[in-house]
Enzyme design. Structure first.
Site, mmCIF file in Angstrom:
data_model
loop_
_atom_site.group_PDB
_atom_site.id
_atom_site.type_symbol
_atom_site.label_atom_id
_atom_site.label_comp_id
_atom_site.label_asym_id
_atom_site.label_seq_id
_atom_site.Cartn_x
_atom_site.Cartn_y
_atom_site.Cartn_z
ATOM 1 N N LYS A 89 -88.243 -33.135 -35.958
ATOM 2 C CA LYS A 89 -87.036 -33.597 -35.273
ATOM 3 C C LYS A 89 -86.197 -34.367 -36.264
ATOM 4 O O LYS A 89 -86.699 -35.269 -36.955
ATOM 5 C CB LYS A 89 -87.441 -34.520 -34.106
ATOM 6 C CG LYS A 89 -86.286 -35.045 -33.315
ATOM 7 C CD LYS A 89 -85.925 -34.118 -32.174
ATOM 8 C CE LYS A 89 -84.541 -34.357 -31.630
ATOM 9 N NZ LYS A 89 -83.463 -33.677 -32.371
ATOM 10 N N GLN A 110 -87.200 -39.908 -41.697
ATOM 11 C CA GLN A 110 -87.251 -39.536 -40.272
ATOM 12 C C GLN A 110 -88.682 -39.579 -39.720
ATOM 13 O O GLN A 110 -88.882 -39.887 -38.550
ATOM 14 C CB GLN A 110 -86.665 -38.118 -40.134
ATOM 15 C CG GLN A 110 -86.212 -37.767 -38.742
ATOM 16 C CD GLN A 110 -84.851 -38.330 -38.397
ATOM 17 O OE1 GLN A 110 -83.923 -38.279 -39.189
ATOM 18 N NE2 GLN A 110 -84.724 -38.886 -37.208
ATOM 19 N N LYS A 113 -89.282 -43.257 -38.814
ATOM 20 C CA LYS A 113 -88.342 -43.671 -37.767
ATOM 21 C C LYS A 113 -88.775 -43.093 -36.422
ATOM 22 O O LYS A 113 -88.840 -43.796 -35.416
ATOM 23 C CB LYS A 113 -86.945 -43.144 -38.128
ATOM 24 C CG LYS A 113 -85.873 -43.511 -37.145
ATOM 25 C CD LYS A 113 -84.575 -42.780 -37.437
ATOM 26 C CE LYS A 113 -84.168 -42.922 -38.895
ATOM 27 N NZ LYS A 113 -82.769 -42.511 -39.113
ATOM 28 N N LYS A 125 -85.320 -32.622 -41.382
ATOM 29 C CA LYS A 125 -83.882 -32.828 -41.593
ATOM 30 C C LYS A 125 -83.334 -31.546 -42.201
ATOM 31 O O LYS A 125 -84.072 -30.768 -42.811
ATOM 32 C CB LYS A 125 -83.643 -34.006 -42.549
ATOM 33 C CG LYS A 125 -82.265 -34.597 -42.474
ATOM 34 C CD LYS A 125 -82.091 -35.606 -41.352
ATOM 35 C CE LYS A 125 -80.664 -36.074 -41.226
ATOM 36 N NZ LYS A 125 -80.527 -37.204 -40.304
ATOM 37 N N GLY A 164 -77.417 -33.738 -34.722
ATOM 38 C CA GLY A 164 -76.284 -33.966 -35.624
ATOM 39 C C GLY A 164 -76.583 -35.017 -36.679
ATOM 40 O O GLY A 164 -77.620 -35.684 -36.658
ATOM 41 N N ASP A 165 -75.673 -35.152 -37.605
ATOM 42 C CA ASP A 165 -75.691 -36.208 -38.629
ATOM 43 C C ASP A 165 -74.273 -36.185 -39.201
ATOM 44 O O ASP A 165 -73.337 -35.704 -38.531
ATOM 45 C CB ASP A 165 -76.763 -35.916 -39.705
ATOM 46 C CG ASP A 165 -76.984 -37.096 -40.657
ATOM 47 O OD1 ASP A 165 -77.668 -38.046 -40.274
ATOM 48 O OD2 ASP A 165 -76.443 -37.081 -41.785
ATOM 49 N N THR A 208 -76.775 -44.106 -31.342
ATOM 50 C CA THR A 208 -77.148 -44.743 -32.611
ATOM 51 C C THR A 208 -76.420 -46.080 -32.768
ATOM 52 O O THR A 208 -77.019 -47.098 -33.131
ATOM 53 C CB THR A 208 -76.867 -43.807 -33.804
ATOM 54 O OG1 THR A 208 -77.433 -42.539 -33.517
ATOM 55 C CG2 THR A 208 -77.470 -44.352 -35.086
ATOM 56 N N ASN A 239 -69.324 -41.266 -35.989
ATOM 57 C CA ASN A 239 -70.027 -41.434 -34.715
ATOM 58 C C ASN A 239 -70.770 -42.769 -34.626
ATOM 59 O O ASN A 239 -70.620 -43.510 -33.651
ATOM 60 C CB ASN A 239 -70.988 -40.251 -34.520
ATOM 61 C CG ASN A 239 -71.879 -40.456 -33.314
ATOM 62 O OD1 ASN A 239 -73.007 -40.901 -33.429
ATOM 63 N ND2 ASN A 239 -71.358 -40.177 -32.146
ATOM 64 N N SER A 376 -82.257 -38.655 -28.430
ATOM 65 C CA SER A 376 -82.521 -37.218 -28.553
ATOM 66 C C SER A 376 -83.859 -36.891 -27.887
ATOM 67 O O SER A 376 -83.996 -35.863 -27.223
ATOM 68 C CB SER A 376 -82.570 -36.796 -30.022
ATOM 69 O OG SER A 376 -81.266 -36.632 -30.534
HETATM 70 P P1 NDP Z 1 -69.994 -38.987 -39.237
HETATM 71 O O1 NDP Z 1 -69.795 -37.724 -39.952
HETATM 72 O O2 NDP Z 1 -69.627 -39.058 -37.794
HETATM 73 O O3 NDP Z 1 -69.259 -40.183 -39.974
HETATM 74 C C1 NDP Z 1 -69.548 -40.507 -41.295
HETATM 75 C C2 NDP Z 1 -68.646 -41.636 -41.730
HETATM 76 O O4 NDP Z 1 -69.081 -42.102 -42.998
HETATM 77 C C3 NDP Z 1 -67.219 -41.210 -41.893
HETATM 78 O O5 NDP Z 1 -66.366 -42.297 -41.605
HETATM 79 C C4 NDP Z 1 -67.141 -40.838 -43.366
HETATM 80 O O6 NDP Z 1 -65.843 -40.916 -43.927
HETATM 81 C C5 NDP Z 1 -68.045 -41.887 -43.974
HETATM 82 N N1 NDP Z 1 -68.634 -41.384 -45.224
HETATM 83 C C6 NDP Z 1 -69.359 -40.260 -45.396
HETATM 84 N N2 NDP Z 1 -69.708 -40.105 -46.677
HETATM 85 C C7 NDP Z 1 -69.204 -41.172 -47.327
HETATM 86 C C8 NDP Z 1 -69.226 -41.595 -48.665
HETATM 87 N N3 NDP Z 1 -69.829 -40.858 -49.613
HETATM 88 N N4 NDP Z 1 -68.612 -42.768 -48.977
HETATM 89 C C9 NDP Z 1 -67.997 -43.503 -48.012
HETATM 90 N N5 NDP Z 1 -67.926 -43.130 -46.727
HETATM 91 C C10 NDP Z 1 -68.518 -41.989 -46.386
HETATM 92 O O7 NDP Z 1 -71.573 -39.346 -39.425
HETATM 93 P P2 NDP Z 1 -72.463 -40.303 -38.568
HETATM 94 O O8 NDP Z 1 -71.681 -41.460 -38.079
HETATM 95 O O9 NDP Z 1 -73.236 -39.473 -37.611
HETATM 96 O O10 NDP Z 1 -73.530 -40.796 -39.662
HETATM 97 C C11 NDP Z 1 -73.318 -41.965 -40.468
HETATM 98 C C12 NDP Z 1 -74.640 -42.422 -41.049
HETATM 99 O O11 NDP Z 1 -75.566 -42.729 -39.969
HETATM 100 C C13 NDP Z 1 -75.381 -41.422 -41.937
HETATM 101 O O12 NDP Z 1 -76.087 -42.125 -42.936
HETATM 102 C C14 NDP Z 1 -76.392 -40.789 -40.976
HETATM 103 O O13 NDP Z 1 -77.502 -40.237 -41.655
HETATM 104 C C15 NDP Z 1 -76.784 -42.011 -40.159
HETATM 105 N N6 NDP Z 1 -77.367 -41.736 -38.855
HETATM 106 C C16 NDP Z 1 -76.698 -40.988 -37.931
HETATM 107 C C17 NDP Z 1 -77.264 -40.761 -36.694
HETATM 108 C C18 NDP Z 1 -76.540 -40.046 -35.612
HETATM 109 O O14 NDP Z 1 -77.051 -40.037 -34.474
HETATM 110 N N7 NDP Z 1 -75.381 -39.467 -35.840
HETATM 111 C C19 NDP Z 1 -78.621 -41.251 -36.362
HETATM 112 C C20 NDP Z 1 -79.192 -42.110 -37.384
HETATM 113 C C21 NDP Z 1 -78.587 -42.305 -38.580
HETATM 114 P P3 NDP Z 1 -64.935 -39.603 -44.133
HETATM 115 O O15 NDP Z 1 -64.380 -39.291 -42.785
HETATM 116 O O16 NDP Z 1 -63.930 -40.018 -45.124
HETATM 117 O O17 NDP Z 1 -65.853 -38.523 -44.642
#
Ligand code: NDP
Length: 444
Positions: A89, A110, A113, A125, A164-165, A208, A239, A376
């Site tokens: 997962k 993961q 976690k 993943k 998603g991620d 999250t 997100n 999830s």
């Molecule tokens: P999204 O795609 O919804 O958002 C990602 C955000 O991070 C965007 O604002 C993006 O900016 C920014 N970003 C991405 N890459 C970079 C970078 N190299 N430098 C600076 N900013 C960056 O992803 P999520 O919100 O889902 O995920 C964010 C983090 O949370 C990740 O590390 C993910 O692994 C982790 N996570 C997510 C979960 C989930 O349920 N979605 C669960 C647990 C952890 P821009 O729009 O400019 O690309």
């Protein structure tokens, strides 16, 4: 411990080009010495060597046709890391930086976690170096359909359940689910983060970010700290960041800054949630556009500027290694008291060490951001039961899970003589559950 040192060296040699993976593994191994002293059977049964090696890695070609009629090719990955306590997962990430080392680091994290949530889920993943920025809905759909045309052979509700991620939200999950259903002629809970019309769970979108704040609440209360009127910054505006902002506001925290990969905004009046949602969730725009509507706010080029802003609470919610030692120093100088990770491994090892030495309450992502995968897990339960729980019911379960994770992490840290060290608490608590299951299942 000699065994640990030998294993660490072999991880570095064997995965020389996978720096994020080595970083994640070494952090976990460095936490385990106290537990290995009490349980030499983990070493005798090769648990460490086995837990750092994925059970299966799938790498595949993803060809698709863009709007101009040109053939494009990306690379797809799924790392099925560990299934000792349940089906694999973990999310799918679509971002241009994705490579095998990044997917392996995320899959490895993961495992622990998912164990911490208390739900029966193994670790995995996946993703692709596809960049959804600037692509039309049609292009994203064709890419997702091609991606699933290979992935469907390897996943299933009892085998491997992606979510998603970064770069994979409701739109992408919908296209992936549609293609899976068509290819398999089967309607099952093979993906989570689905839309509410076709088997999704209420609160999954928020989970999250909400979970992160429930964890922060549990941790701060345990340390006799008030949340109300604290000043916070949240990196990212995707997100996780958006729903962290929403729950932070509900808890009375004032969030003054957010960012994207280009830059960061500072709004001393407090970030306007509805405006951020409109720019990022609906228009898929850039955070700089915030200034068009809130001219008193400021914009700074470069995503790392956010760590120069004074705050009590910092919530990195963007990406790995986004906060380094220099950033940690300026946060501490600005009076930082709490740092909790919404993103996976956003803080470098040197920065973590500095924060903890300087009395900052530090919550690692594998505990603090587990609310997404926990919900999830709740989506999978509802799909199996053919039931849909109310928002309040799921939210209540999520909050309880996050409070339980904090309690387990804190108690484990204390039990092994490292009170308040949540890195050690989270790593040991997650590890023991998976290691014991692996012992019971034999050498597989
Ligand atoms: P999204 O795609 O919804 O958002 C990602 C955000 O991070 C965007 O604002 C993006 O900016 C920014 N970003 C991405 N890459 C970079 C970078 N190299 N430098 C600076 N900013 C960056 O992803 P999520 O919100 O889902 O995920 C964010 C983090 O949370 C990740 O590390 C993910 O692994 C982790 N996570 C997510 C979960 C989930 O349920 N979605 C669960 C647990 C952890 P821009 O729009 O400019 O690309």
């Amino acid at each position: 411990m000699q065994e640990l040192e030998i294993l660490k060296q072999s991880i570095l040699n064997k995965n020389a080009h996978e720096s994020e993976f080595s970083q994640a593994v070494i952090e976990v191994l460095d936490s385990l010495a106290p537990v290995l002293k009490e349980h030499p059977e983990y070493i005798e049964n090769g648990i460490l060597e086995r837990i750092v090696e994925p059970e299966r890695i799938i790498i595949f070609r993803v060809p698709w046709v863009d709007d101009a009629g040109k053939v494009q090719v990306n690379r797809g990955y799924r790392v099925e890391f560990n299934s000792a306590i349940g089906p694999y997962k973990g999310g799918l990430r679509f971002h241009k930086s994705v490579n095998l080392g990044i997917v392996k680091f995320l899959g490895f994290e993961q495992i622990f976690k998912n164990a911490l949530t208390g739900l029966p889920m193994g670790g995995g993943k996946g993703g692709s170096d596809f960049d959804p920025h600037g692509k039309s809905d049609g292009e994203v759909m064709r890419f997702c359909q091609s991606f699933m045309s290979e992935l469907y052979r390897h996943i299933g509700q009892f085998t491997d359940v992606p979510a998603g991620d970064i770069g994979v939200g409701a739109r992408e999950i919908g296209y992936l689910f549609g293609q899976y259903k068509r290819l398999k002629n089967e309607y099952s809970g093979v993906l989570t983060g689905k839309g509410l019309n076709y088997g999704g769970s209420l609160v999954r979108k928020e989970a999250t970010g909400y979970g992160l704040l429930y964890y922060v609440e549990a941790m701060m209360k345990d340390h006799g700290m008030e949340l109300e009127n604290k000043r916070a910054v949240i990196s990212g505006s995707g997100n996780v960041a958006i729903y962290a902002l929403k729950k932070a506001k509900e808890l009375g925290i004032k969030v003054v800054a957010m960012s994207d990969s280009n830059g960061c905004i500072l709004d001393e009046e407090g970030i306007d949630l509805a405006l951020i949602q409109d720019i990022k969730e609906i228009k898929r725009g850039r955070i700089k556009e915030y200034l068009d509507y809130r001219p008193k706010a400021e914009y700074f080029e470069g995503s790392s500027h956010i760590w120069k802003i004074k705050c009590d609470i910092a919530l990195p919610c963007a990406t790995q290694n986004e906060l380094d030692l220099e950033d940690a120093k300026s946060l501490v100088a600005g009076g930082l008291k709490v740092l909790a990770e919404g993103a996976n491994m956003p803080t470098t090892p040197e920065a973590i060490e500095y924060l903890m030495k300087n009395g900052v309450l530090y919550a690692p992502g594998k505990a603090a951001n587990a609310g997404g995968v926990a919900t999830s897990g709740l989506e999978m339960s509802q799909n199996s039961l053919r039931l849909a729980w109310t928002f309040e019911e799921v939210d209540e379960r999520l909050k309880k899970i996050m409070y339980d994770i904090y309690a387990n992490v804190a108690a484990t840290a204390e039990r092994y003589g490292f009170k308040d060290n949540q890195v050690i608490g989270a790593n040991i608590a997650g590890f023991i559950k998976v290691a014991d299951a692996m012992m019971e299942e034999g050498i597989v």
